[in-house]
Design an enzyme around this catalytic site. Structure first.
Site: not given
Length: 238
Positions: A184, A200
């Site tokens: 992301h 992440c």
């Protein structure tokens, strides 16, 4: 029996007495304050002078400030973390994503010994992982709902945050398998090249938007373990 003369005499006496009383009251009026017949009536306050009319002022709205553009990253990236095409030997098919966790690079395999390399931020100590996943979902300006595990570690986090420039997931997100992990964007581009996340993979908003345009749902993602730390992988070709 009614006596007319007696009545006339009585009437004159009453009239003379009334005149005398009026005279006495009049003579003392210069010294005594006049009696208010209706003391419960209060005089009206003086009227204020009318104010001049002000010229008409149209309604003023607060100027709208546009949100930052998707490719506006305020931090100057070191040259090695800037998006570039490099020589990269791999057996993976073109279109595969390879996460080089130790060196904080993401490779998008182009084929013919080349790949597009991006600088990334990865998991901090104790939050790195490895394995093979696939992109199962894509989202633009995604909402963020921290998982229960993260809330337990950081109770001050919001339970839900709508997507936008202030959202930690940034401009784009690509969800990996059935895990809680994503590739992301970020609203903290200064963390690129660092081990700071909860697992992440972070990219600048500009880079994640570029990668998002190249990746489809089903794209293979290979995440290398920390034990495979190597010196600079890939030689820039342009």
């Amino acid at each position: 029996m009614f006596n007319r003369d007696t009545f006339k005499t009585f009437s004159r006496a009453v009239a003379l007495g009334a005149v005398a009383i009026s005279a006495i009251a009049f003579s003392g009026s210069a010294k005594a304050a006049p009696v208010q017949l209706f003391p419960f009536f209060q005089p009206l306050p003086p009227m204020a002078a009318p104010q001049p009319l002000q010229p008409y002022q149209p309604y003023q709205t607060t100027p709208y400030q546009a949100a930052p553009s998707e490719d506006q990253d305020q931090v100057e990236m070191p040259a090695r973390f800037r998006r570039q095409t490099v020589s990269y030997a791999t057996r993976e098919a073109p279109g595969t994503i390879i996460i080089d966790t130790p060196n904080t690079y993401l490779y998008y395999v182009l084929g013919n010994g080349q790949a597009l390399r991006y600088g990334i931020g990865v998991g901090r100590d104790g939050f790195t992982w490895s394995g093979i996943q696939s992109v199962t979902k894509k989202a633009e300006w995604p909402d963020w709902t921290p998982p229960p595990e993260m809330i337990a570690r950081q109770p001050y986090l919001p339970r839900h945050m709508a997507g936008g420039p202030g959202n930690p997931l940034g401009a784009r997100a690509m969800y990996l398998g059935g895990t809680i992990y994503r590739i992301h964007g970020t609203n903290a581009p200064e963390t690129i090249g660092k081990h700071v996340s909860s697992g992440c993979i972070r990219m600048t908003n500009d880079d994640v938007t570029d990668l998002y345009s190249r990746v489809n749902v089903g794209t293979k993602v290979v995440v290398l373990p920390m034990t495979e730390r190597r010196a600079e992988l890939g030689t820039a070709t342009r």
